[in-house]
Enzyme design. Structure first.
Site, PDB file in Angstrom:
ATOM      1  N   ASN A  31       0.884  -1.153   0.000  1.00 30.25           N
ATOM      2  CA  ASN A  31       0.000   0.000   0.000  1.00 30.25           C
ATOM      3  C   ASN A  31       0.928   1.210   0.000  1.00 30.25           C
ATOM      4  O   ASN A  31       1.531   1.537   1.021  1.00 30.25           O
ATOM      5  CB  ASN A  31      -0.889  -0.020   1.238  1.00 30.25           C
ATOM      6  CG  ASN A  31      -1.812   1.175   1.315  1.00 30.25           C
ATOM      7  OD1 ASN A  31      -1.436   2.288   0.956  1.00 30.25           O
ATOM      8  ND2 ASN A  31      -3.007   0.953   1.810  1.00 30.25           N
ATOM      9  N   THR A  32       1.079   1.842  -1.160  1.00 36.52           N
ATOM     10  CA  THR A  32       2.060   2.921  -1.297  1.00 36.52           C
ATOM     11  C   THR A  32       1.679   4.173  -0.513  1.00 36.52           C
ATOM     12  O   THR A  32       2.555   4.903  -0.076  1.00 36.52           O
ATOM     13  CB  THR A  32       2.268   3.292  -2.780  1.00 36.52           C
ATOM     14  OG1 THR A  32       1.021   3.656  -3.350  1.00 36.52           O
ATOM     15  CG2 THR A  32       2.875   2.136  -3.544  1.00 36.52           C
ATOM     16  N   CYS A  33       0.401   4.415  -0.325  1.00 41.71           N
ATOM     17  CA  CYS A  33      -0.020   5.613   0.420  1.00 41.71           C
ATOM     18  C   CYS A  33       0.342   5.506   1.895  1.00 41.71           C
ATOM     19  O   CYS A  33       0.758   6.478   2.514  1.00 41.71           O
ATOM     20  CB  CYS A  33      -1.523   5.836   0.270  1.00 41.71           C
ATOM     21  SG  CYS A  33      -2.027   6.191  -1.412  1.00 41.71           S
ATOM     22  N   SER A  34       0.160   4.325   2.467  1.00 43.83           N
ATOM     23  CA  SER A  34       0.402   4.132   3.893  1.00 43.83           C
ATOM     24  C   SER A  34       1.760   3.510   4.187  1.00 43.83           C
ATOM     25  O   SER A  34       2.096   3.286   5.344  1.00 43.83           O
ATOM     26  CB  SER A  34      -0.684   3.231   4.481  1.00 43.83           C
ATOM     27  OG  SER A  34      -1.950   3.804   4.286  1.00 43.83           O
TER      28      SER A  34
END
Length: 142
Positions: free
Chosen positions: A132-135
């Site tokens: 999960n690149t955002c988190s």
């Protein structure tokens, strides 16, 4: 000959790109006013725009948080053993996989954290790691 070479070099590197560069600069400054950028030294501005270029992979490992894993679990030890044997370019590719960017954030790796989380699956051998690149979460099957 010297005068010809000087004029040619001046044309190629200055005159031929003057109009496209002025157009680019005008558009860039419309979205990013110059007065905002003047507070940065050139080296600081480069870091803001490009990120840091030197990776400390052991620092990255030190700052990891674990979810449903412990630092000394076999899966985690194997992960880091394999990771540290990778060539530099593959490590950077992993960082891009994890974060969506191959650049270290401007605040540096000492403040960058990510999480390795357990990816629950009936048959973990059929699962691939995902991120999960955002988190900044790496989902890792056992």
């Amino acid at each position: 000959r010297k005068e010809f070479v000087d004029l040619f070099v001046n044309y190629v590197f200055n005159e031929s790109v003057r109009k496209p560069f002025e157009d680019f600069m005008q558009g860039f400054l419309r979205g990013c006013p110059a007065r905002k950028w003047k507070m940065f030294l050139p080296v600081e501005l480069q870091i803001v725009l490009q990120g840091h270029t030197e990776f400390d992979w052991h620092l990255l490992e030190k700052n990891v948080m674990y979810s449903e894993y412990k630092r000394f679990d076999r899966t985690i030890r194997n992960f880091w053993a394999v990771f540290h044997k990778l060539p530099e370019e593959k490590k950077k590719m992993f960082f891009a996989f994890l974060t969506g960017s191959a650049q270290i954030p401007a605040y540096g790796l000492e403040y960058f954290t990510f999480c390795i989380a357990y990816l629950q699956a009936e048959n973990p051998d059929e699962m691939y790691p995902s991120a999960n690149t955002c988190s900044h979460i790496l989902f890792l099957p056992k």
